[in-house]
Scaffold this motif. Structure first.
Motif, PDB file in Angstrom:
ATOM      1  N   LEU A  83       7.472   2.953  -8.844  1.00 48.48           N
ATOM      2  CA  LEU A  83       7.694   3.121  -7.259  1.00 48.48           C
ATOM      3  C   LEU A  83       7.956   4.009  -7.113  1.00 48.48           C
ATOM      4  O   LEU A  83       8.295   4.732  -7.602  1.00 48.48           O
ATOM      5  N   THR A 124       9.610 -10.065  -6.429  1.00 45.97           N
ATOM      6  CA  THR A 124       9.275  -8.793  -6.775  1.00 45.97           C
ATOM      7  C   THR A 124      10.110  -8.208  -8.047  1.00 45.97           C
ATOM      8  O   THR A 124      11.118  -8.759  -8.250  1.00 45.97           O
ATOM      9  N   THR A 127      12.911  -6.362  -6.654  1.00 43.04           N
ATOM     10  CA  THR A 127      13.346  -6.634  -6.069  1.00 43.04           C
ATOM     11  C   THR A 127      14.438  -8.307  -6.098  1.00 43.04           C
ATOM     12  O   THR A 127      15.081  -8.856  -5.307  1.00 43.04           O
ATOM     13  N   GLN A 162       3.496  -9.376   0.617  1.00 49.86           N
ATOM     14  CA  GLN A 162       3.294  -7.857  -0.193  1.00 49.86           C
ATOM     15  C   GLN A 162       4.335  -7.019   0.530  1.00 49.86           C
ATOM     16  O   GLN A 162       3.806  -6.206   0.498  1.00 49.86           O
ATOM     17  N   VAL A 164       7.554  -6.089   1.269  1.00 49.28           N
ATOM     18  CA  VAL A 164       8.931  -6.151   0.629  1.00 49.28           C
ATOM     19  C   VAL A 164      10.205  -6.050   1.807  1.00 49.28           C
ATOM     20  O   VAL A 164      11.467  -7.063   1.493  1.00 49.28           O
ATOM     21  N   GLY A 181       8.791  -0.940   3.902  1.00 47.58           N
ATOM     22  CA  GLY A 181       7.940  -1.403   1.995  1.00 47.58           C
ATOM     23  C   GLY A 181       6.706  -2.530   1.862  1.00 47.58           C
ATOM     24  O   GLY A 181       7.190  -3.349   2.311  1.00 47.58           O
ATOM     25  N   CYS A 183       4.187  -3.529  -1.562  1.00 49.50           N
ATOM     26  CA  CYS A 183       4.028  -3.534  -3.322  1.00 49.50           C
ATOM     27  C   CYS A 183       2.468  -3.665  -2.845  1.00 49.50           C
ATOM     28  O   CYS A 183       1.785  -4.402  -2.149  1.00 49.50           O
ATOM     29  N   GLY A 187       2.140  -6.820  -7.364  1.00 51.69           N
ATOM     30  CA  GLY A 187       3.511  -7.366  -7.451  1.00 51.69           C
ATOM     31  C   GLY A 187       4.541  -6.064  -8.308  1.00 51.69           C
ATOM     32  O   GLY A 187       5.408  -5.777  -7.965  1.00 51.69           O
ATOM     33  N   LEU A 190       5.616  -0.878  -5.933  1.00 52.29           N
ATOM     34  CA  LEU A 190       6.014  -1.040  -4.272  1.00 52.29           C
ATOM     35  C   LEU A 190       6.375   0.693  -4.127  1.00 52.29           C
ATOM     36  O   LEU A 190       6.653   1.400  -4.571  1.00 52.29           O
ATOM     37  N   MET A 192       8.212   1.981  -0.250  1.00 50.74           N
ATOM     38  CA  MET A 192       9.287   2.009   0.392  1.00 50.74           C
ATOM     39  C   MET A 192       9.046   4.107   1.293  1.00 50.74           C
ATOM     40  O   MET A 192       9.029   5.136   0.300  1.00 50.74           O
TER      41      MET A 192
END
Length: 230
Positions: A83, A124, A127, A162, A164, A181, A183, A187, A190, A192
């Motif tokens: 992330l 994902t 999320t 993709q 998100v 954001g 991914c 997946g 990510l 953002m």
């Protein structure tokens, strides 16, 4: 589950990420210095915001060559979770882990305020505790958050689901298609611009970011045959 928070010279949101993991999921977390070359002990790596190497060349451009980044690429290739937040997103695009680039805000001004996002993909690892189409309040703090990619890449992002997060209502930086954001195709990576680690307690103005961390733990538990979070 083991979380690692990368630390580059100039990182300033590393402590926020560390504390967010502690508060939201209570799992093991440690700081990882930019010279580290072995990430095998971790299940999720957070690439935090800040100004890695002072952003003196271009946001994330120097951090991309740090020793830890080679290990991070291998980590992502193994399907583990990555992330990248704000400067972390910029680093992920510079390293090729995510497509596109982050440009100067269209207004050429630093923007630091609450922002509404729409969850475009709730499937994902990051999320799964949100609802598709749900609007969440996650703050931004950036001067180079204007996501750009060419038309071909944008169509590919749409086709592969993709994208998100999109900004809901006002677009604070001019990013293409209101993207906040994205991914990778698999997946598990990510990036953002908004800061979920700054939205994990109502005292901060929103706790909508909390479910991002519980989503990660939920997916990890699912993969390891443990009870899911309800």
């Amino acid at each position: 589950m083991n979380f690692g928070v990368l630390v580059f010279p100039g990182s300033n949101c590393d402590i926020d990420c560390y504390k967010a993991v502690e508060e939201t999921v209570g799992q093991k977390v440690e700081y990882v210095w930019h010279t580290e070359t072995d990430l095998s002990r971790f299940d999720c790596i957070l690439v935090p915001g800040g100004f890695s190497y002072g952003d003196y060349l271009r946001c994330g451009a120097i951090a991309r060559f740090a020793p830890v980044m080679g290990a991070l690429v291998k980590f992502a290739e193994q399907g583990k979770f990555v992330l990248g937040i704000c400067n972390g997103f910029q680093i992920l695009t510079e390293s090729g882990l995510l497509p596109g680039a982050l440009l100067r805000n269209r207004t050429l001004k630093f923007r630091c305020h609450s922002a509404m996002l729409r969850v475009e993909n709730a499937g994902t690892p990051f999320t799964n505790q949100y609802r598709e189409g749900e609007e969440i309040d996650i703050p931004i703090a950036h001067g180079e958050g204007n996501y750009y990619c060419d038309a071909e890449t944008l169509e590919k992002l749409k086709a592969n689901n993709q994208i998100v997060f999109r900004y809901a209502g006002s677009n604070p930086n001019g990013s293409v298609d209101d993207i906040a954001g994205i991914c990778n195709e698999r997946g598990n990576v990510l990036g953002m611009m908004p800061h979920p680690e700054r939205a994990v307690n109502q005292l901060l103005g929103s706790e909508d970011g909390k479910r991002m961390f519980t989503s990660i733990l939920n997916k990890w538990r699912e993969q390891h045959g443990a009870a899911a979070i309800r």
